[in-house]
Design a protein around this motif. Structure first.
Motif, PDB file in Angstrom:
ATOM      1  N   LEU A  65      16.750 -42.529  51.906  1.00 11.52           N
ATOM      2  CA  LEU A  65      18.094 -41.957  51.807  1.00 11.52           C
ATOM      3  C   LEU A  65      18.499 -41.453  53.183  1.00 11.52           C
ATOM      4  O   LEU A  65      17.756 -40.661  53.786  1.00 11.52           O
ATOM      5  N   ARG A  66      19.648 -41.896  53.662  1.00 14.29           N
ATOM      6  CA  ARG A  66      20.166 -41.323  54.899  1.00 14.29           C
ATOM      7  C   ARG A  66      21.480 -40.608  54.595  1.00 14.29           C
ATOM      8  O   ARG A  66      22.400 -41.197  54.043  1.00 14.29           O
ATOM      9  N   ILE A  67      21.541 -39.340  54.949  1.00 14.36           N
ATOM     10  CA  ILE A  67      22.734 -38.538  54.679  1.00 14.36           C
ATOM     11  C   ILE A  67      23.608 -38.575  55.934  1.00 14.36           C
ATOM     12  O   ILE A  67      23.137 -38.336  57.047  1.00 14.36           O
ATOM     13  N   THR A  68      24.881 -38.892  55.725  1.00 11.83           N
ATOM     14  CA  THR A  68      25.762 -39.048  56.863  1.00 11.83           C
ATOM     15  C   THR A  68      27.162 -38.578  56.470  1.00 11.83           C
ATOM     16  O   THR A  68      27.331 -37.851  55.509  1.00 11.83           O
ATOM     17  N   GLY A  69      28.158 -38.947  57.253  1.00 15.96           N
ATOM     18  CA  GLY A  69      29.511 -38.480  56.960  1.00 15.96           C
ATOM     19  C   GLY A  69      30.516 -39.383  57.646  1.00 15.96           C
ATOM     20  O   GLY A  69      30.201 -40.535  57.957  1.00 15.96           O
ATOM     21  N   GLY A  70      31.593 -38.781  57.983  1.00 16.93           N
ATOM     22  CA  GLY A  70      31.942 -37.522  58.591  1.00 16.93           C
ATOM     23  C   GLY A  70      30.701 -36.811  59.155  1.00 16.93           C
ATOM     24  O   GLY A  70      29.699 -37.435  59.407  1.00 16.93           O
ATOM     25  N   GLU A  71      30.837 -35.541  59.341  1.00 13.43           N
ATOM     26  CA  GLU A  71      29.666 -34.808  59.828  1.00 13.43           C
ATOM     27  C   GLU A  71      28.982 -34.143  58.628  1.00 13.43           C
ATOM     28  O   GLU A  71      29.532 -33.202  58.048  1.00 13.43           O
ATOM     29  N   PRO A  72      27.791 -34.632  58.247  1.00 13.53           N
ATOM     30  CA  PRO A  72      27.175 -34.133  57.016  1.00 13.53           C
ATOM     31  C   PRO A  72      26.912 -32.632  57.040  1.00 13.53           C
ATOM     32  O   PRO A  72      26.991 -31.972  56.004  1.00 13.53           O
ATOM     33  N   LEU A  73      26.629 -32.091  58.234  1.00 15.83           N
ATOM     34  CA  LEU A  73      26.251 -30.675  58.278  1.00 15.83           C
ATOM     35  C   LEU A  73      27.459 -29.731  58.230  1.00 15.83           C
ATOM     36  O   LEU A  73      27.270 -28.521  58.232  1.00 15.83           O
ATOM     37  N   VAL A  74      28.684 -30.273  58.167  1.00 12.63           N
ATOM     38  CA  VAL A  74      29.825 -29.360  57.960  1.00 12.63           C
ATOM     39  C   VAL A  74      30.179 -29.238  56.473  1.00 12.63           C
ATOM     40  O   VAL A  74      31.034 -28.441  56.106  1.00 12.63           O
ATOM     41  N   PHE A 109      20.682 -25.538  61.406  1.00 13.95           N
ATOM     42  CA  PHE A 109      20.040 -26.130  60.230  1.00 13.95           C
ATOM     43  C   PHE A 109      18.700 -26.827  60.464  1.00 13.95           C
ATOM     44  O   PHE A 109      18.086 -27.302  59.508  1.00 13.95           O
ATOM     45  N   ALA A 110      18.260 -26.914  61.725  1.00 21.03           N
ATOM     46  CA  ALA A 110      17.059 -27.728  61.999  1.00 21.03           C
ATOM     47  C   ALA A 110      15.853 -27.270  61.167  1.00 21.03           C
ATOM     48  O   ALA A 110      15.168 -28.091  60.546  1.00 21.03           O
ATOM     49  N   ASP A 111      15.602 -25.958  61.131  1.00 22.09           N
ATOM     50  CA  ASP A 111      14.421 -25.476  60.393  1.00 22.09           C
ATOM     51  C   ASP A 111      14.539 -25.771  58.902  1.00 22.09           C
ATOM     52  O   ASP A 111      13.581 -26.201  58.259  1.00 22.09           O
ATOM     53  N   ASP A 112      15.751 -25.546  58.357  1.00 17.70           N
ATOM     54  CA  ASP A 112      15.952 -25.805  56.922  1.00 17.70           C
ATOM     55  C   ASP A 112      15.750 -27.286  56.597  1.00 17.70           C
ATOM     56  O   ASP A 112      15.209 -27.637  55.548  1.00 17.70           O
ATOM     57  N   LEU A 113      16.204 -28.141  57.499  1.00 22.14           N
ATOM     58  CA  LEU A 113      16.048 -29.579  57.265  1.00 22.14           C
ATOM     59  C   LEU A 113      14.562 -29.926  57.226  1.00 22.14           C
ATOM     60  O   LEU A 113      14.109 -30.670  56.353  1.00 22.14           O
ATOM     61  N   TYR A 114      13.820 -29.361  58.176  1.00 24.33           N
ATOM     62  CA  TYR A 114      12.376 -29.638  58.189  1.00 24.33           C
ATOM     63  C   TYR A 114      11.741 -29.149  56.890  1.00 24.33           C
ATOM     64  O   TYR A 114      10.959 -29.854  56.258  1.00 24.33           O
ATOM     65  N   ASP A 115      12.117 -27.944  56.474  1.00 22.39           N
ATOM     66  CA  ASP A 115      11.543 -27.397  55.235  1.00 22.39           C
ATOM     67  C   ASP A 115      11.871 -28.258  54.020  1.00 22.39           C
ATOM     68  O   ASP A 115      11.113 -28.311  53.060  1.00 22.39           O
ATOM     69  N   ALA A 116      13.020 -28.939  54.068  1.00 25.16           N
ATOM     70  CA  ALA A 116      13.410 -29.783  52.930  1.00 25.16           C
ATOM     71  C   ALA A 116      12.698 -31.131  52.950  1.00 25.16           C
ATOM     72  O   ALA A 116      12.879 -31.954  52.049  1.00 25.16           O
TER      73      ALA A 116
END
Ligand code: SAM
Ligand code: SF4
Length: 335
Positions: A65-74, A109-116
């Motif tokens: 799964l690749r999450i993208t957008g627009g800007e996914p982190l907004v 969000f980098a740390d949260d992404l790693y944790d996920a």
């Protein structure tokens, strides 16, 4: 056992790219016009609906799964969605959860992404010059993106840089971007600019820098060894022997690799695009919303859509004009 998703050309579909929002905090000149009209928020799939969609694809054999957008982190609360997908990684059904981002929000969000469970991210970056960066993204600030990349690497995420090859814009940075990435132990992929969406006054042919030319210039300085690695996408990779770095070329225009395509794209409103370069799509939202307690109509709709996957795209600039254009912007289907 569930039958895997196989399209009419016998290509197994194991990769889903999901655009979670059409909005963005940048306005890159090759991607959007300055004045974009975005979808009303009520048209977007909720995070729970995105979860149901993705989970159905995973049940049908999607492993990446690749999450993208627009800007996914907004997208508001997007980490809730990432955390929800962790269960598929834990169960072993999903092999990889990843994202493509402009990097502006990675600091947060980098740390949260790693944790996920995310381990690799693609960051789009076309220039290392602050002024040029502000020009190409219209609204972006380079130092913020560099900070984001720093945070991602610090969190343990492997970062790959994606750069759109733009004539007269980053030709002179071919070696400096390559070396910068090598110093930071980041792979780098160059992308040919594709004719997608109305981008105002910009001319696609003026932007187009053929990757055959880029590769030839790279070979003047480095020894390029072709790598057998295939991701089922349009990228081909070489290793630069002098730096050990992997460099990719996404060449939808000069070389079309549709025969091994393994992916489909879901938009934030629940349309499934079976090919990035064609207009055909299937509306999965109807099956999702009409049957809130039962996923089988949704799975049937997914299978019916895959049965319509076209052979490939028709992008073509070879006659000195833009052929095969599609009307939607890259930010709609997420690249
Ligand atoms: N906002 C995120 C980002 O920029 O990485 C994710 C979405 S963006 C649409 C995904 C990728 O598409 C980016 O690497 C961007 O450079 C690329 N892109 C956008 N428009 C393009 C075009 N017309 N041709 C080729 N690549 C394009
Ligand atoms: Fe936004 Fe990505 Fe498009 Fe740039 S390429 S405008 S960052 S969606």
């Amino acid at each position: 056992m569930t039958q895997p998703l196989i399209d009419p050309f016998q290509r197994p579909i194991s990769y889903l790219r999901v655009s979670v929002t059409d909005r963005c905090d940048f306005r890159c000149v090759y991607c959007m016009s300055e004045n974009m009209t975005f979808l009303p928020k009520k048209d977007l799939l909720t995070l729970e609906e995105l979860d149901r969609m993705c989970s159905s694809f995973v049940r049908l054999g999607v492993e990446k799964l690749r999450i993208t957008g627009g800007e996914p982190l907004v997208r508001r609360d997007i980490m809730t969605f990432f955390r929800a997908m962790t269960r598929h990684l834990d169960a072993g059904a999903l092999k990889e959860l990843t994202l493509t981002t402009n990097g502006s929000q990675l600091g947060r969000f980098a740390d949260d992404l790693y944790d996920a469970g995310v381990r690799r991210v693609n960051v789009s970056l076309d220039t290392l010059d602050e002024k040029k960066f502000a020009d190409i993204t219209r609204w972006g600030r380079l130092p913020q993106v560099i900070k984001g990349i720093d945070a991602a690497q610090k969190a343990g995420l492997r970062v790959k840089i994606n750069a759109v090859a733009l004539k007269g814009f980053n030709e002179d940075e071919l070696f400096s971007i390559t070396e910068w990435c090598a110093e930071r132990d980041m792979d780098l992929t160059w992308i040919e600019v594709m004719p997608m969406g109305d981008i105002g006054n910009e001319d696609r042919l003026d932007q187009y820098w053929k990757l055959d030319d880029l590769r030839a210039r790279l070979a003047e300085r480095y020894t390029l060894t072709d790598l057998p690695e295939r991701t089922g996408g349009p990228a081909r990779y070489v290793r630069l022997e002098e730096t050990g770095q992997k460099t990719g070329f996404i060449t939808p225009l000069t070389h079309n690799f549709c025969e091994s395509c393994n992916r489909v794209r879901l938009t934030c409103t629940g349309e499934l695009f079976m090919c990035l370069g064609q207009e055909d799509n299937a509306d999965l939202r109807v099956a999702l919303r009409n049957f809130p307690e039962d996923d089988s109509p949704l799975e049937d709709a997914i299978r019916a859509a895959i049965a319509l996957k076209p052979k490939g795209h028709d992008f073509d600039y070879s006659r000195q004009k833009v052929d095969g254009r599609v009307s939607r912007h890259m930010s709609h289907t997420g690249g």
